[in-house]
Motif scaffolding. Structure first.
Motif, PDB file in Angstrom:
ATOM      1  N   VAL A  80      84.217  55.576  73.414  1.00  0.00           N
ATOM      2  CA  VAL A  80      83.870  56.705  74.284  1.00  0.00           C
ATOM      3  C   VAL A  80      84.400  57.970  73.615  1.00  0.00           C
ATOM      4  CG1 VAL A  80      84.177  57.762  76.540  1.00  0.00           C
ATOM      5  CG2 VAL A  80      83.945  55.271  76.346  1.00  0.00           C
ATOM      6  N   GLY A  81      83.491  58.860  73.241  1.00  0.00           N
ATOM      7  CA  GLY A  81      83.870  60.016  72.431  1.00  0.00           C
ATOM      8  C   GLY A  81      84.145  61.278  73.215  1.00  0.00           C
ATOM      9  N   VAL A  82      84.159  61.200  74.542  1.00  0.00           N
ATOM     10  CA  VAL A  82      84.389  62.387  75.354  1.00  0.00           C
ATOM     11  C   VAL A  82      85.651  62.212  76.194  1.00  0.00           C
ATOM     12  CG1 VAL A  82      81.928  62.924  75.460  1.00  0.00           C
ATOM     13  CG2 VAL A  82      82.983  61.577  77.289  1.00  0.00           C
ATOM     14  N   ALA A  83      86.237  63.355  76.565  1.00  0.00           N
ATOM     15  CA  ALA A  83      87.421  63.366  77.432  1.00  0.00           C
ATOM     16  C   ALA A  83      87.251  64.487  78.444  1.00  0.00           C
ATOM     17  CB  ALA A  83      88.693  63.555  76.609  1.00  0.00           C
ATOM     18  N   PRO A  84      86.364  64.302  79.428  1.00  0.00           N
ATOM     19  CA  PRO A  84      86.124  65.372  80.410  1.00  0.00           C
ATOM     20  C   PRO A  84      87.342  65.589  81.301  1.00  0.00           C
ATOM     21  CG  PRO A  84      85.018  63.353  81.076  1.00  0.00           C
ATOM     22  CD  PRO A  84      85.570  63.103  79.704  1.00  0.00           C
ATOM     23  N   LYS A  85      87.453  66.783  81.860  1.00  0.00           N
ATOM     24  CA  LYS A  85      88.552  67.065  82.784  1.00  0.00           C
ATOM     25  C   LYS A  85      88.509  66.062  83.933  1.00  0.00           C
ATOM     26  CE  LYS A  85      89.437  71.965  81.896  1.00  0.00           C
ATOM     27  NZ  LYS A  85      88.809  71.998  80.567  1.00  0.00           N
ATOM     28  N   GLY A  86      89.653  65.482  84.234  1.00  0.00           N
ATOM     29  CA  GLY A  86      89.722  64.459  85.269  1.00  0.00           C
ATOM     30  C   GLY A  86      89.604  63.048  84.721  1.00  0.00           C
TER      31      GLY A  86
END
Length: 364
Positions: A80-86
């Protein structure tokens, strides 16, 4: 050989939330990055070029089917290449993760929401003999460390890479500093504090934002000490998190006080006015002079600025660099544009001074 991995970003590759993907596209000692699945818009393009790198090639694919058709090697992992807020798992990425498990590809995630707790993904992994790894799953309390003063025995020069806000390039800057030093005969190590540092093959470090607060100082000191004892480096760079005054996560003081970082490379984003990645409701970012003064109050010194230049034109970058050099009297680095060689004389001087200090202790 390193295991191969695909990065899953699903249309978010050019956004700030894809910083995990950006870090792995730039550098990974743990995985061979075989490509990025991001949808139709950038399919066929070079992910390295898209994020500002001038060399190398990592292909972007529209979907998993396209990636598997064009890859000449077996894919071991989907990351998983994303780290969204929350830290929630985007639904569009979960769809791709299911497809990956059906194709015999194991999963890795650094999100706060553990994909290993999703019954459907767990069931598919079990059926296909694959694994699911959640990097942010907390370490057991018995394996955590409390601060005990051992940091004062560290012999290496310790430099924190800090910035007043998130998404400013602290990890990338720390990693580039380490690589540049090593390529010029200076023995350098890095202590990571986030999930991407682990993914990039960080040998020393921990995930700060999943660690109970009582143990953050102890974990920082433990990993700095362990790195110093095992590798005997000239210098250790510490990856900063959030910022000293970021209201959503005022991290940084632990690196200065608990981890013994008496020197700081400070990231600054001249195009950003507010905390929260330019969110006006979060309050204005402090002036760079104010941040330097605050760090000095902690007993540490800023040795250089490094500009985060997203949103700036080439002319603005040049103007900002000149302005901040005049305002602070410090070296002002442009990591992605010019690299890190400019700071090497400063680092060499710090190391010489540290060695003299240690020699003076032995003679007293």
């Amino acid at each position: 050989m390193k295991p191969t991995a695909l990065l899953i970003t699903q249309g978010q590759l050019t956004g700030n939330s894809a910083k995990t993907a950006h870090g792995l596209i730039r550098s990974s000692g743990r995985f061979e990055i075989a490509g990025v699945i991001d949808g139709e818009r950038y399919a066929g393009k070079n992910a390295r070029a898209l994020i500002g790198e001038r060399t190398g090639y990592v292909p972007i694919y529209a979907n998993l089917e396209q990636a598997l058709e064009n890859s000449d090697q077996k894919i071991d992992y989907a990351i998983v290449g994303v780290a969204p807020k929350g830290g929630r798992l985007p639904s569009e990425i979960k769809v791709v993760l299911r497809e990956c498990l059906q194709q015999g590809i194991s999963l890795i995630s650094g999100l706060h929401e553990f994909i290993g707790d999703a019954p459907d993904l767990v069931s598919l992994a079990r059926e296909n003999g694959q694994t699911i790894t959640d990097i942010r799953r907390p370490v057991e309390r018995k394996d955590l460390h409390f601060w005990d003063g051992s940091i004062f025995r560290v012999r290496a020069t310790v430099v924190a890479v800090l910035g007043p806000d998130t998404n400013m390039g602290k990890r990338t800057t720390a990693n580039m500093l380490r690589e540049t030093c090593n390529s010029h005969g200076i023995r350098a190590e890095m202590v990571f504090t986030g999930q991407t540092g682990w993914l990039q093959d960080g040998r020393y470090g921990f995930v700060l934002d999943t660690t109970p607060n009582d143990f953050v100082s102890g974990e920082l000191a433990y990993w700095v000490c362990k790195c110093d004892e095992e590798t005997h480096p000239d210098i250790i760079f510490l990856e900063g998190q959030s910022g000293l005054r970021n209201p959503s996560g005022p991290c940084g003081s632990e690196l200065l006080l608990s981890a013994g970082a008496k020197h700081v490379v400070l990231l600054f984003s001249p195009a950003r006015r507010y905390f929260g990645d330019n969110n006006p409701t979060w309050g204005e970012l402090p002036a760079v002079e104010s941040e330097i003064a605050l760090i000095r109050l902690y007993g540490s010194e800023v040795i250089a600025l490094a500009l985060h230049t997203k949103g700036c034109s080439e002319t603005e970058i040049s103007d900002y660099r000149r302005e901040y050099t005049e305002r602070t009297g410090l070296p002002v680095l442009l990591p992605l544009q010019n690299g890190m060689e400019e700071i090497l004389p400063v680092i060499s001087s710090l190391i010489r001074t540290r060695r003299q200090e240690l020699a003076g202790r032995q003679t007293t």
